[in-house]
Scaffold this motif. Structure first.
Motif, PDB file in Angstrom:
ATOM      1  N   HIS A  97     102.859   2.973  22.713  1.00  0.00           N
ATOM      2  CA  HIS A  97     104.321   2.877  22.762  1.00  0.00           C
ATOM      3  C   HIS A  97     104.712   1.433  22.485  1.00  0.00           C
ATOM      4  CE1 HIS A  97     108.350   4.183  23.671  1.00  0.00           C
ATOM      5  NE2 HIS A  97     108.514   3.021  24.268  1.00  0.00           N
ATOM      6  N   SER A  98     105.531   1.233  21.454  1.00  0.00           N
ATOM      7  CA  SER A  98     105.908  -0.126  21.058  1.00  0.00           C
ATOM      8  C   SER A  98     107.061  -0.633  21.910  1.00  0.00           C
ATOM      9  CB  SER A  98     106.306  -0.130  19.586  1.00  0.00           C
ATOM     10  OG  SER A  98     107.037  -1.301  19.308  1.00  0.00           O
ATOM     11  N   PHE A  99     106.830  -1.812  22.503  1.00  0.00           N
ATOM     12  CA  PHE A  99     107.852  -2.427  23.356  1.00  0.00           C
ATOM     13  C   PHE A  99     109.076  -2.825  22.537  1.00  0.00           C
ATOM     14  CE2 PHE A  99     109.711  -6.414  24.885  1.00  0.00           C
ATOM     15  CZ  PHE A  99     110.217  -5.974  26.085  1.00  0.00           C
ATOM     16  N   PHE A 126     101.507 -10.908  21.432  1.00  0.00           N
ATOM     17  CA  PHE A 126     102.296 -10.878  22.663  1.00  0.00           C
ATOM     18  C   PHE A 126     101.694  -9.893  23.645  1.00  0.00           C
ATOM     19  CE2 PHE A 126     105.816 -12.885  20.414  1.00  0.00           C
ATOM     20  CZ  PHE A 126     106.513 -13.521  21.446  1.00  0.00           C
ATOM     21  N   LEU A 127     101.883 -10.167  24.927  1.00  0.00           N
ATOM     22  CA  LEU A 127     101.573  -9.180  25.967  1.00  0.00           C
ATOM     23  C   LEU A 127     102.855  -8.939  26.760  1.00  0.00           C
ATOM     24  CD1 LEU A 127      99.589  -7.454  27.620  1.00  0.00           C
ATOM     25  CD2 LEU A 127      98.922  -9.510  28.865  1.00  0.00           C
ATOM     26  N   ALA A 128     103.334  -7.688  26.719  1.00  0.00           N
ATOM     27  CA  ALA A 128     104.537  -7.318  27.483  1.00  0.00           C
ATOM     28  C   ALA A 128     104.103  -6.303  28.539  1.00  0.00           C
ATOM     29  CB  ALA A 128     105.605  -6.775  26.539  1.00  0.00           C
ATOM     30  N   ASN A 129     104.109  -5.017  28.190  1.00  0.00           N
ATOM     31  CA  ASN A 129     103.681  -3.992  29.157  1.00  0.00           C
ATOM     32  C   ASN A 129     102.227  -3.571  28.979  1.00  0.00           C
ATOM     33  OD1 ASN A 129     106.218  -3.912  30.401  1.00  0.00           O
ATOM     34  ND2 ASN A 129     107.008  -2.626  28.751  1.00  0.00           N
ATOM     35  N   GLY A 130     101.567  -4.170  28.018  1.00  0.00           N
ATOM     36  CA  GLY A 130     100.125  -3.957  27.877  1.00  0.00           C
ATOM     37  C   GLY A 130      99.736  -2.747  27.058  1.00  0.00           C
ATOM     38  N   GLN A 131     100.701  -2.075  26.447  1.00  0.00           N
ATOM     39  CA  GLN A 131     100.376  -0.819  25.767  1.00  0.00           C
ATOM     40  C   GLN A 131      99.529  -1.029  24.501  1.00  0.00           C
ATOM     41  OE1 GLN A 131     100.983   2.155  27.359  1.00  0.00           O
ATOM     42  NE2 GLN A 131     101.329   0.534  28.870  1.00  0.00           N
ATOM     43  N   ALA A 132      99.838  -2.074  23.753  1.00  0.00           N
ATOM     44  CA  ALA A 132      99.060  -2.342  22.535  1.00  0.00           C
ATOM     45  C   ALA A 132      97.605  -2.663  22.899  1.00  0.00           C
ATOM     46  CB  ALA A 132      99.692  -3.488  21.748  1.00  0.00           C
TER      47      ALA A 132
END
Ligand code: 5GP
Length: 194
Positions: A97-99, A126-132
């Motif tokens: 899921h893309s932030f 980048f690290l946002a919610n970690g999904q990638a």
């Protein structure tokens, strides 16, 4: 990494309390000299982890991933977000899921590029919610290889991804950690008032 933090301060644009734009040096135009230093820093931080391959995701992970791989003297593979016509057999896939785009994509890597014996360093911009990063780690797991670590150029520490990945036991190294993007300004974790 001071050079990176100063670059974020001078050229980064805070679009909201959640999103930082760094298209002058990382996400659109790329600063090659900064990228060399980023590669050296990743290589230094993962020098004892016996990395045999770097895995990243198109498109913004490719520049830092390539420079890290160059310094570590290993190949770099990037996961594709769209299936290529020539990539039909033996794909390893994961849903991400893309932030930034708020949509879910299937990412894929040809199985032949990750061997069960590989010790993989995952790199992303980048690290946002970690999904990638989790999607890439899932691909590594499906290949039978090992994720030796995760290298991030810019971690937004006020979002959940860093903790999620560290709680799963991954070694996560971020070159800049942002504590907040409030008031139109990036405040770094190690420079925030406590
Ligand atoms: P995550 O999967 O950790 O939620 O988000 C990481 C991915 O979203 C990265 O690959 C990056 O492309 C994108 N991303 C997340 N936050 C930002 C941001 O603040 N700025 C930019 N330019 N990209 C971001």
């Amino acid at each position: 990494m001071d050079l990176l933090k100063r670059k974020i301060e001078t050229e980064g644009r805070v679009l909201s309390n959640q999103v930082l734009k760094v298209d002058t040096f990382l996400n659109h135009q790329i600063d090659p000299e900064l990228m060399v230093e980023i590669g050296k820093e990743f290589a230094q931080r993962f020098k004892d982890d016996k990395i045999t391959k770097v895995l990243t995701i198109e498109s913004s992970g490719i520049a830092p991933g390539l420079m890290a791989a160059l310094e570590l003297h290993v190949p770099v593979v990037f996961a594709r977000k769209r299936k290529s016509l020539t990539m039909v057999n033996d794909l390893l896939t994961a849903s991400v899921h893309s932030f930034t785009k708020n949509e879910t994509n299937e990412i894929s890597v040809s199985q032949k590029f990750i061997e069960p014996t590989d010790n993989v360093l995952i790199i992303d911009d980048f690290l946002a919610n970690g999904q990638a990063a989790l999607g890439l780690a899932e691909i590594v797991e499906k290949s039978g290889a090992n994720t030796a670590g995760i290298g991030i150029v810019i971690e937004k520490s006020f979002q959940d991804g860093g903790q999620l990945l560290r709680n799963k036991g991954f070694k996560v190294e971020s070159l800049a950690q942002i504590a907040s993007l409030e008031n139109g300004k990036a405040t770094f974790l190690d420079e925030a008032e406590v």
